[in-house]
Design a protein around this motif. Structure first.
Motif, PDB file in Angstrom:
ATOM      1  N   GLU A 229       3.642   6.068  15.678  1.00 38.28           N
ATOM      2  CA  GLU A 229       3.205   7.407  14.739  1.00 38.28           C
ATOM      3  C   GLU A 229       2.197   6.945  13.918  1.00 38.28           C
ATOM      4  OE1 GLU A 229       7.834   7.091  15.508  1.00 38.28           O
ATOM      5  OE2 GLU A 229       5.972   5.624  15.215  1.00 38.28           O
ATOM      6  N   ALA A 230       1.765   5.922  13.511  1.00 38.37           N
ATOM      7  CA  ALA A 230       0.902   5.526  12.785  1.00 38.37           C
ATOM      8  C   ALA A 230      -0.580   5.643  13.646  1.00 38.37           C
ATOM      9  CB  ALA A 230       0.700   4.062  12.259  1.00 38.37           C
ATOM     10  N   GLY A 231      -0.627   5.308  14.946  1.00 37.39           N
ATOM     11  CA  GLY A 231      -1.598   5.560  15.725  1.00 37.39           C
ATOM     12  C   GLY A 231      -1.902   6.961  15.937  1.00 37.39           C
ATOM     13  N   ARG A 232      -1.044   7.717  16.131  1.00 35.88           N
ATOM     14  CA  ARG A 232      -1.150   9.386  16.098  1.00 35.88           C
ATOM     15  C   ARG A 232      -1.775   9.974  15.041  1.00 35.88           C
ATOM     16  NH1 ARG A 232      -2.836  13.675  18.872  1.00 35.88           N
ATOM     17  NH2 ARG A 232      -1.717  15.608  18.214  1.00 35.88           N
ATOM     18  N   LEU A 233      -1.293   9.351  13.581  1.00 35.25           N
ATOM     19  CA  LEU A 233      -1.841   9.917  12.454  1.00 35.25           C
ATOM     20  C   LEU A 233      -3.175   9.605  12.204  1.00 35.25           C
ATOM     21  CD1 LEU A 233       1.434   8.776  10.320  1.00 35.25           C
ATOM     22  CD2 LEU A 233       0.426  11.280  10.579  1.00 35.25           C
ATOM     23  N   ARG A 234      -3.703   8.366  12.582  1.00 39.59           N
ATOM     24  CA  ARG A 234      -4.972   7.928  12.434  1.00 39.59           C
ATOM     25  C   ARG A 234      -6.100   8.940  13.235  1.00 39.59           C
ATOM     26  NH1 ARG A 234      -6.699   1.682  13.157  1.00 39.59           N
ATOM     27  NH2 ARG A 234      -8.313   2.371  12.026  1.00 39.59           N
ATOM     28  N   LEU A 235      -5.677   9.380  14.391  1.00 37.83           N
ATOM     29  CA  LEU A 235      -6.411  10.238  15.185  1.00 37.83           C
ATOM     30  C   LEU A 235      -6.328  11.392  14.598  1.00 37.83           C
ATOM     31  CD1 LEU A 235      -5.327   9.462  18.776  1.00 37.83           C
ATOM     32  CD2 LEU A 235      -7.406   9.079  17.957  1.00 37.83           C
ATOM     33  N   LEU A 236      -5.132  12.054  14.100  1.00 37.85           N
ATOM     34  CA  LEU A 236      -5.180  13.365  13.398  1.00 37.85           C
ATOM     35  C   LEU A 236      -6.055  13.034  11.952  1.00 37.85           C
ATOM     36  CD1 LEU A 236      -1.503  14.337  13.765  1.00 37.85           C
ATOM     37  CD2 LEU A 236      -3.511  15.289  14.846  1.00 37.85           C
ATOM     38  N   ALA A 237      -5.860  11.907  11.310  1.00 40.08           N
ATOM     39  CA  ALA A 237      -6.710  11.903   9.967  1.00 40.08           C
ATOM     40  C   ALA A 237      -8.280  12.204  10.579  1.00 40.08           C
ATOM     41  CB  ALA A 237      -6.488  10.507   9.539  1.00 40.08           C
ATOM     42  N   ASP A 238      -8.743  11.489  11.553  1.00 37.93           N
ATOM     43  CA  ASP A 238      -9.984  11.677  11.862  1.00 37.93           C
ATOM     44  C   ASP A 238     -10.323  12.909  12.278  1.00 37.93           C
ATOM     45  OD1 ASP A 238     -12.402  10.219  12.737  1.00 37.93           O
ATOM     46  OD2 ASP A 238     -12.043  11.209  14.578  1.00 37.93           O
ATOM     47  N   GLU A 239      -9.485  13.711  13.017  1.00 35.83           N
ATOM     48  CA  GLU A 239      -9.981  15.034  13.159  1.00 35.83           C
ATOM     49  C   GLU A 239     -10.000  15.923  11.872  1.00 35.83           C
ATOM     50  OE1 GLU A 239     -10.585  16.593  16.115  1.00 35.83           O
ATOM     51  OE2 GLU A 239     -10.723  14.582  17.149  1.00 35.83           O
TER      52      GLU A 239
ATOM     53  N   GLY B 173       9.358   5.064   2.444  1.00 36.94           N
ATOM     54  CA  GLY B 173       9.744   3.774   2.263  1.00 36.94           C
ATOM     55  C   GLY B 173       9.153   2.813   3.646  1.00 36.94           C
ATOM     56  N   ARG B 174       8.921   3.675   4.458  1.00 31.51           N
ATOM     57  CA  ARG B 174       8.615   2.672   5.856  1.00 31.51           C
ATOM     58  C   ARG B 174       7.201   2.027   5.666  1.00 31.51           C
ATOM     59  NH1 ARG B 174       7.304   6.285   9.782  1.00 31.51           N
ATOM     60  NH2 ARG B 174       7.400   4.671  11.503  1.00 31.51           N
ATOM     61  N   TRP B 175       6.359   2.819   4.870  1.00 35.08           N
ATOM     62  CA  TRP B 175       5.008   2.473   4.430  1.00 35.08           C
ATOM     63  C   TRP B 175       4.819   1.681   3.158  1.00 35.08           C
ATOM     64  CZ3 TRP B 175       1.520   4.210   7.942  1.00 35.08           C
ATOM     65  CH2 TRP B 175       1.693   5.485   8.839  1.00 35.08           C
ATOM     66  N   THR B 176       5.651   1.823   2.513  1.00 29.10           N
ATOM     67  CA  THR B 176       5.479   0.877   0.958  1.00 29.10           C
ATOM     68  C   THR B 176       6.334  -0.216   0.967  1.00 29.10           C
ATOM     69  OG1 THR B 176       7.284   2.229   0.050  1.00 29.10           O
ATOM     70  CG2 THR B 176       5.085   3.036  -0.316  1.00 29.10           C
ATOM     71  N   ASP B 177       7.135  -0.805   1.920  1.00 24.67           N
ATOM     72  CA  ASP B 177       7.936  -1.868   2.101  1.00 24.67           C
ATOM     73  C   ASP B 177       7.365  -3.228   1.514  1.00 24.67           C
ATOM     74  OD1 ASP B 177       9.713  -4.012   2.774  1.00 24.67           O
ATOM     75  OD2 ASP B 177      10.014  -3.664   4.625  1.00 24.67           O
ATOM     76  N   PRO B 178       7.463  -3.682   0.459  1.00 25.37           N
ATOM     77  CA  PRO B 178       6.552  -4.749  -0.105  1.00 25.37           C
ATOM     78  C   PRO B 178       6.656  -6.083   0.960  1.00 25.37           C
ATOM     79  CG  PRO B 178       8.684  -4.428  -1.426  1.00 25.37           C
ATOM     80  CD  PRO B 178       8.642  -3.426  -0.602  1.00 25.37           C
ATOM     81  N   ALA B 179       7.563  -6.263   1.728  1.00 18.22           N
ATOM     82  CA  ALA B 179       7.816  -7.340   2.683  1.00 18.22           C
ATOM     83  C   ALA B 179       6.850  -7.484   3.613  1.00 18.22           C
ATOM     84  CB  ALA B 179       9.156  -7.450   3.390  1.00 18.22           C
ATOM     85  N   ALA B 180       6.071  -6.036   3.929  1.00 13.18           N
ATOM     86  CA  ALA B 180       5.049  -5.957   5.066  1.00 13.18           C
ATOM     87  C   ALA B 180       3.853  -6.833   4.360  1.00 13.18           C
ATOM     88  CB  ALA B 180       4.763  -4.648   5.244  1.00 13.18           C
ATOM     89  N   MET B 181       3.774  -7.084   2.908  1.00 17.17           N
ATOM     90  CA  MET B 181       2.500  -8.007   2.807  1.00 17.17           C
ATOM     91  C   MET B 181       2.434  -9.399   3.301  1.00 17.17           C
ATOM     92  SD  MET B 181      -0.396  -7.948   1.411  1.00 17.17           S
ATOM     93  CE  MET B 181      -0.648  -6.386   0.605  1.00 17.17           C
TER      94      MET B 181
ATOM     95  N   LEU C 250      -6.194   4.303   4.094  1.00 13.12           N
ATOM     96  CA  LEU C 250      -5.107   3.693   3.749  1.00 13.12           C
ATOM     97  C   LEU C 250      -4.429   3.355   5.441  1.00 13.12           C
ATOM     98  CD1 LEU C 250      -3.253   5.805   1.292  1.00 13.12           C
ATOM     99  CD2 LEU C 250      -3.348   3.273   1.169  1.00 13.12           C
ATOM    100  N   LEU C 251      -4.600   4.388   6.287  1.00 14.35           N
ATOM    101  CA  LEU C 251      -4.157   4.154   7.656  1.00 14.35           C
ATOM    102  C   LEU C 251      -4.805   2.810   8.270  1.00 14.35           C
ATOM    103  CD1 LEU C 251      -4.114   7.947   8.575  1.00 14.35           C
ATOM    104  CD2 LEU C 251      -2.210   6.222   8.841  1.00 14.35           C
ATOM    105  N   ARG C 252      -6.157   2.608   7.773  1.00 16.48           N
ATOM    106  CA  ARG C 252      -6.510   1.458   8.312  1.00 16.48           C
ATOM    107  C   ARG C 252      -6.204   0.191   7.764  1.00 16.48           C
ATOM    108  NH1 ARG C 252     -11.325   2.375   6.150  1.00 16.48           N
ATOM    109  NH2 ARG C 252     -12.276   3.644   8.170  1.00 16.48           N
ATOM    110  N   TYR C 253      -5.922   0.425   6.436  1.00 20.12           N
ATOM    111  CA  TYR C 253      -5.423  -0.916   5.798  1.00 20.12           C
ATOM    112  C   TYR C 253      -4.032  -1.025   6.138  1.00 20.12           C
ATOM    113  CZ  TYR C 253      -4.361  -3.676   1.672  1.00 20.12           C
ATOM    114  OH  TYR C 253      -4.001  -4.903   0.966  1.00 20.12           O
TER     115      TYR C 253
ATOM    116  N   ALA D  36       0.913  -0.960  -0.072  1.00 16.24           N
ATOM    117  CA  ALA D  36       0.048   0.007   0.051  1.00 16.24           C
ATOM    118  C   ALA D  36       0.924   1.099   0.048  1.00 16.24           C
ATOM    119  CB  ALA D  36      -0.890  -0.069   1.134  1.00 16.24           C
ATOM    120  N   ALA D  37       0.233   2.450  -0.476  1.00 14.59           N
ATOM    121  CA  ALA D  37       1.051   3.587  -0.638  1.00 14.59           C
ATOM    122  C   ALA D  37       1.139   4.195   0.808  1.00 14.59           C
ATOM    123  CB  ALA D  37       0.348   4.535  -1.491  1.00 14.59           C
ATOM    124  N   SER D  38       2.080   4.889   0.989  1.00  9.53           N
ATOM    125  CA  SER D  38       2.037   6.080   2.081  1.00  9.53           C
ATOM    126  C   SER D  38       0.740   6.835   2.123  1.00  9.53           C
ATOM    127  CB  SER D  38       3.409   6.956   2.104  1.00  9.53           C
ATOM    128  OG  SER D  38       3.568   7.998   3.064  1.00  9.53           O
ATOM    129  N   PRO D  39       0.382   7.244   3.404  1.00 10.43           N
ATOM    130  CA  PRO D  39      -0.891   8.059   3.222  1.00 10.43           C
ATOM    131  C   PRO D  39      -0.661   9.535   3.387  1.00 10.43           C
ATOM    132  CG  PRO D  39      -0.182   7.461   5.585  1.00 10.43           C
ATOM    133  CD  PRO D  39       0.448   6.658   4.616  1.00 10.43           C
TER     134      PRO D  39
END
Length: 400
Positions: free
Chosen positions: A193-203, A173-181, A237-240, A135-138
């Motif tokens: 950081e991702a948890g904080r971004l989910r809250l900020l996206a919601d806001e 690159g932290r978000w798009t690493d294909p090995a994460a699949m 994307l953050l949910r994904y 998945a892409a970076s948000p």
């Protein structure tokens, strides 16, 4: 029975497809059983032109990255950029290289030339910024939404600065690493950081909603619509990514469901602007649950079509596509005890079939599901006949 089947068959054109339906649907979904075949894409283009000219459709939405699709839409509506740039940067899954997609974009631009905005055709990608490998970076979605709000509302109302978003996002690159699949431990989706971004996206999305009365008068409606797209994409994307870090046995089912939920939200937004032709794989548009065999076993989830149909009812119509042969992919003449085999016995090279009527004509005749010789092709499931509004059949798909 053969006579009854022939009575359900019509030449493929917009009038024949519309003749299957009680009314013009807001979303007319045309599925395909495999991707990248020129003959199927050219048939899609032909039908879209007819729907535009005869039925007043103004948008085509395809299974491609919703953010990249904005590049194509800018080109076809206002001539921004060039045709080469539009097809190179406006499609995901490497589909800009397909001749029929290039021809679609070229025709849409020519059609719009000199027309008022109300008569122009529009292009939309409705997939998330996702590939089978990851998945892409948000970043693009979050920063674009933040930029829109920064220009339109009081700075004190913003939940964070652009610098804070940049710091939390870090390197893409932290978000798009294909090995994460295949390795949840490689995903950053459950980091602090991702948890904080989910809250900020919601806001940020909540602020966009709360300021709607002001923003739709202070900014262009297209810009507000795009801001809503950025919001849907950022949260999706953050949910994904959160799901990619999941270690439970339900991980892939949740990821597939998250992707189709993003698709469904984008399709409902498209529907709000008037009638549109939707084109994607049958499995994303059918009304039933979708299934796929993946490396850890079978996966099942509700398709985007099922989710949209549940909300739009009769305003959503689904016409699947089945085919006889793709010999260059190893798909040879279908067995006679399959849906494809029954239709292959007809003289038509391509036709549209009243699917419920075909089911009745078969009179309960047990049909098997065709075996797929390769991962990229999904045979038509005879159990889906009664839940499809129609079925387009293409007898032979030549190598392009």
């Amino acid at each position: 029975m053969a006579t009854d089947i022939k009575d359900a068959v019509r030449t493929v054109d917009a009038a024949a497809v519309m003749g299957l339906l009680p009314d013009r649907p807001r979303l007319l979904a045309l599925g395909e059983p495999t991707h990248g075949e020129d003959a199927l894409l050219r048939l899609r283009n032909e039908l879209f032109r007819q729907f535009v000219e005869q039925e007043g459709y103004r948008t085509i939405a395809i299974e491609s990255d919703c953010l990249m699709g904005l590049v194509v839409d800018d080109y076809v509506t206002s001539g921004t950029g060039t045709l080469d740039e539009a097809v190179e940067r406006g499609f995901s899954h490497a589909w800009g290289s397909l001749a029929a997609n290039r021809e679609l974009v070229r025709w849409m631009r020519a059609h719009n030339e000199g027309r008022p905005a109300s008569e122009r055709v529009r292009f939309a990608g409705f997939d998330g910024p996702l590939e089978i490998s990851g998945a892409a970076s948000p970043r693009q979605a979050l920063t674009s939404l933040h930029g829109y709000l920064s220009a339109g509302v009081d700075a004190d109302l913003l939940p964070c600065t652009a610098e804070t978003l940049d710091r939390l996002l870090g390197a893409d690159g932290r978000w798009t690493d294909p090995a994460a699949m295949t390795d949840p431990a490689r995903s950053v989706g459950r980091s602090a950081e991702a948890g904080r971004l989910r809250l900020l996206a919601d806001e940020l999305v909540a602020l966009l909603d709360a300021q709607t009365p002001h923003l739709i008068t202070a900014t262009r409606r297209d810009d507000w619509d795009r801001a809503r797209l950025y919001g849907r994409t950022a949260t999706g994307l953050l949910r994904y990514h959160y799901g990619m870090a999941d270690t439970s046995p339900a991980r892939m089912a949740r990821l597939c469901a998250s992707r189709d939920m993003m698709m469904a939200h984008n399709l409902l937004a498209v529907a709000a602007h008037g009638p549109a032709l939707v084109h994607a794989h049958n499995s994303h548009l059918q009304r039933e649950k979708s299934t796929m065999q993946m490396w850890q076993g079978p996966v099942e989830w509700w398709s985007a079509g099922a989710l949209v149909s549940a909300q739009l009812g009769a305003e959503y119509a689904f016409v699947a596509t089945a085919l006889g042969t793709i010999r260059h992919q190893g798909v040879d003449t279908p067995a006679p005890d399959t849906v494809e085999g029954v239709l292959y016995a007809l003289p038509d090279d391509r036709c549209v079939i009243d699917a419920p009527r075909l089911a009745t004509a078969l009179g309960g005749t047990p049909l098997g599901r065709r075996v797929s010789p390769w991962f990229g092709y999904a045979p038509f499931d005879p159990a889906h006949l009664e839940n499809s509004d129609g079925l387009v059949f293409v007898k032979d798909v030549p190598q392009s």
